[in-house]
Enzyme design. Structure first.
Site, PDB file in Angstrom:
ATOM      1  CB  CYS A 128      -9.885  -6.207  24.939  1.00 30.80           C
ATOM      2  SG  CYS A 128      -8.538  -5.250  25.684  1.00 30.80           S
ATOM      3  CB  CYS A 162      -6.710  -6.800  27.651  1.00 36.42           C
ATOM      4  SG  CYS A 162      -7.013  -6.454  25.895  1.00 36.42           S
TER       5      CYS A 162
END
Length: 304
Positions: free
Chosen positions: A120, A201
């Site tokens: 992420c 993400c």
């Protein structure tokens, strides 16, 4: 007796004539077959001459070398990837196939074999900033472009396409996207880009070129047509746009420009939080490595 001898003579004559006719027919058949084969050989390559460069020489060695380097040296945590199977799945996707009839199903086994998680906050998308984006990820390991993933690393600046006839690979030319949409390169990068966007993400970054006269954001680009629509609003918390201008180049568009407004409206409609920054300083400093004396590269101006 004379009658019998005459009959035998006529029989021999008929037999001889028949053999001559048969032999002539066989010779004619062989000649026609040779002409047809030669014609097909001449016509075949003409049908498969395309406008783009052909398959990269020693493609197998290039792909395998990059794969082993990636999973053994760069990211040893991916050491369980089977590079031989990855190469075989890539080869099966295009070899002996019409290079204008490639489908996403052809590449699905490859995508599954070579995929891996993307941390992420590390995804960096780009459009019209190829060189700059990759210079930045080489100097800053906190970000990854598609070309920094295993799939993108193996295929970056490499080309391939098949041919229905032996040896099944066309080393002379491959079709451009303008010649046919479903060519091996276009289908591969569309699928890889879709998968890269789906894996993103946290906060994602987008590096665009504000010096392009046509506009920094293009709806027909890979980012504009595929990646932006495969970002998952449930996984991505925000999109940060870095609008970069060439050092000393034109500033055709800023964060308030027309194409950036269009990009923002698309992202807002998909419920993303957005920020945009003109000439993101860490990237601009990298540009200044090649232009250290330019006024755009001065950290501050001394005043008396």
């Amino acid at each position: 007796m004379p009658f019998q001898q005459g009959a035998r003579t006529r029989q021999r004559t008929v037999l001889l004539v028949g053999m001559v006719v048969l032999l002539a027919a066989l010779v004619l058949a062989v000649v026609l077959a040779s002409l047809l084969t030669h014609r097909e050989q001449e016509d075949g390559p003409k049908m498969l001459k395309w406008k783009d460069r052909g398959t990269t020489k020693n493609l197998q060695e290039v792909i395998l070398g990059r794969c082993y380097n990636y999973v053994m040296a760069r990211y040893p945590e991916l050491g369980d990837k089977d590079c031989l199977k990855i190469w075989d799945s890539l080869k099966r996707a295009f070899i002996y196939k019409n290079p204008c009839n490639i489908t996403s199903e052809d590449y699905q086994p490859l995508m599954e074999l070579a995929s891996h998680p993307i941390p992420c906050n590390k995804s960096l998308f780009w459009s019209k900033t190829n060189d700059l984006a990759h210079r930045y990820t080489k100097s800053n390991q906190n970000f990854l472009t598609l070309e920094d993933t295993l799939l993108g690393y193996m295929a970056d600046r490499v080309s391939w396409c098949g041919d229905p006839s032996a040896p099944g690979i066309n080393y002379e030319s491959c079709p451009k996207r303008s010649e046919c949409e479903s060519n091996p390169g276009s289908v591969f990068w569309k699928m890889a880009s879709k998968m890269f966007a789906e894996a993103a993400c946290g906060v994602v970054q987008v590096m665009l070129n504000g010096s392009v006269e046509a506009g920094a954001f293009g709806s027909s680009s890979i980012f504009g047509s595929i990646e932006i629509f495969n970002l998952n609003p449930d996984k991505v918390s925000a999109v940060h746009i870095w609008l970069m201008h060439d050092i000393g180049g034109p500033q055709s568009e800023s964060c308030s420009g027309h194409s950036i407004k269009r990009l923002k409206s698309i992202l807002e409609a998909r419920n993303f939080k957005i920020t945009c920054e003109d000439n993101y300083r860490p990237v601009q400093l990298l540009q200044c490595v090649h232009n250290p004396d330019h006024t755009d590269c001065r950290l501050c101006t001394n005043t008396m």
